[in-house]
Write an enzyme that holds these catalytic residues in place. Structure first.
Site, PDB file in Angstrom:
ATOM      1  N   HIS A 157      10.522   4.463  -3.867  1.00 45.58           N
ATOM      2  CA  HIS A 157      10.458   3.748  -2.601  1.00 45.58           C
ATOM      3  C   HIS A 157      11.076   2.371  -2.817  1.00 45.58           C
ATOM      4  O   HIS A 157      11.249   1.940  -3.949  1.00 45.58           O
ATOM      5  CB  HIS A 157       8.983   3.615  -2.184  1.00 45.58           C
ATOM      6  CG  HIS A 157       8.788   3.149  -0.801  1.00 45.58           C
ATOM      7  ND1 HIS A 157       8.462   1.844  -0.488  1.00 45.58           N
ATOM      8  CD2 HIS A 157       8.857   3.805   0.380  1.00 45.58           C
ATOM      9  CE1 HIS A 157       8.336   1.721   0.822  1.00 45.58           C
ATOM     10  NE2 HIS A 157       8.573   2.898   1.374  1.00 45.58           N
ATOM     11  N   SER A 158      11.402   1.712  -1.774  1.00 46.81           N
ATOM     12  CA  SER A 158      11.849   0.336  -1.923  1.00 46.81           C
ATOM     13  C   SER A 158      11.118  -0.503  -0.886  1.00 46.81           C
ATOM     14  O   SER A 158      10.775   0.000   0.184  1.00 46.81           O
ATOM     15  CB  SER A 158      13.359   0.227  -1.735  1.00 46.81           C
ATOM     16  OG  SER A 158      13.733   0.568  -0.425  1.00 46.81           O
ATOM     17  N   TYR A 159      10.810  -1.622  -1.258  1.00 42.37           N
ATOM     18  CA  TYR A 159      11.168  -2.434  -2.398  1.00 42.37           C
ATOM     19  C   TYR A 159       9.948  -3.220  -2.840  1.00 42.37           C
ATOM     20  O   TYR A 159       9.006  -3.345  -2.079  1.00 42.37           O
ATOM     21  CB  TYR A 159      12.318  -3.401  -2.052  1.00 42.37           C
ATOM     22  CG  TYR A 159      11.976  -4.373  -0.942  1.00 42.37           C
ATOM     23  CD1 TYR A 159      11.477  -5.647  -1.244  1.00 42.37           C
ATOM     24  CD2 TYR A 159      12.104  -4.017   0.386  1.00 42.37           C
ATOM     25  CE1 TYR A 159      11.158  -6.523  -0.241  1.00 42.37           C
ATOM     26  CE2 TYR A 159      11.780  -4.893   1.391  1.00 42.37           C
ATOM     27  CZ  TYR A 159      11.303  -6.137   1.086  1.00 42.37           C
ATOM     28  OH  TYR A 159      10.958  -7.008   2.093  1.00 42.37           O
TER      29      TYR A 159
ATOM     30  N   TYR B 288      -1.898  -3.688  -0.554  1.00 42.96           N
ATOM     31  CA  TYR B 288      -3.009  -3.585   0.389  1.00 42.96           C
ATOM     32  C   TYR B 288      -3.392  -2.117   0.472  1.00 42.96           C
ATOM     33  O   TYR B 288      -2.590  -1.231   0.135  1.00 42.96           O
ATOM     34  CB  TYR B 288      -2.594  -4.104   1.780  1.00 42.96           C
ATOM     35  CG  TYR B 288      -1.242  -3.596   2.211  1.00 42.96           C
ATOM     36  CD1 TYR B 288      -1.097  -2.339   2.792  1.00 42.96           C
ATOM     37  CD2 TYR B 288      -0.096  -4.358   1.999  1.00 42.96           C
ATOM     38  CE1 TYR B 288       0.151  -1.856   3.161  1.00 42.96           C
ATOM     39  CE2 TYR B 288       1.155  -3.881   2.363  1.00 42.96           C
ATOM     40  CZ  TYR B 288       1.274  -2.624   2.944  1.00 42.96           C
ATOM     41  OH  TYR B 288       2.498  -2.150   3.301  1.00 42.96           O
TER      42      TYR B 288
ATOM     43  N   GLU C  34       8.209   1.503  -6.814  1.00 36.38           N
ATOM     44  CA  GLU C  34       8.821   0.627  -5.816  1.00 36.38           C
ATOM     45  C   GLU C  34      10.010  -0.046  -6.483  1.00 36.38           C
ATOM     46  O   GLU C  34       9.855  -0.869  -7.381  1.00 36.38           O
ATOM     47  CB  GLU C  34       7.817  -0.424  -5.340  1.00 36.38           C
ATOM     48  CG  GLU C  34       6.665   0.126  -4.539  1.00 36.38           C
ATOM     49  CD  GLU C  34       7.026   0.388  -3.087  1.00 36.38           C
ATOM     50  OE1 GLU C  34       8.132   0.020  -2.662  1.00 36.38           O
ATOM     51  OE2 GLU C  34       6.181   0.966  -2.382  1.00 36.38           O
TER      52      GLU C  34
END
Length: 150
Positions: free
Chosen positions: A35-37, A87, A110
């Protein structure tokens, strides 16, 4: 919502992937999603502020990946749960892979960067990010090939 109800509400692509993974869950040793970022290696759980019972084992393996990744060009990565580093949020596929499919080593990576470019990484960064990410992936897969863990 029950798991069966959830499956019925899935998009065709999601349903096909979840069925594929569930049919092979005994053979799958590692689940990775990119996933980014943010430059983080995330370990379940992301949906709540507690850790799986085997968190320490998952963390130690992820640490090998982060060390290998960082060794390529010094990119700093944080390591921990999404709930503690970002979170609490539901819907992450690594949580699903661990909690539903039972894949012990389930992670979200990430990718870079930390906000300068956000989701639009410059083209000049694509190959270096791929190289360092691949180094991290190779490091964790060696855990299974070198140790011959079933």
């Amino acid at each position: 919502m029950t798991f069966k109800e959830l499956q019925l509400s899935q998009k065709p692509e999601t349903k096909a992937m979840s069925n594929y993974i569930l049919a092979r869950k005994e053979q799958i040793k590692i689940y990775l999603t990119l996933h980014s970022y943010s430059q983080m290696w995330l370990v379940p759980w992301g949906f709540k502020n507690e850790k799986p019972k085997d968190y320490y084992e998952m963390y130690i393996l992820a640490e090998k990946g982060v060390e290998a990744l960082e060794a390529v060009r010094g990119t700093d990565y944080l390591l921990g749960t999404a709930a503690e580093l970002l979170y609490a949020s539901s819907g992450a596929s690594d949580d699903w892979a661990k909690g539903v499919a039972g894949i012990k080593y389930s992670y979200t990576i990430e990718l870079p960067d930390t906000g300068s470019h956000g989701f639009v990484l410059p083209a000049s960064e694509i190959e270096p990010v791929g190289q360092e990410t691949w180094a991290g992936v190779k490091a964790i897969t060696r855990h299974f090939t070198d140790a011959r863990i079933p």
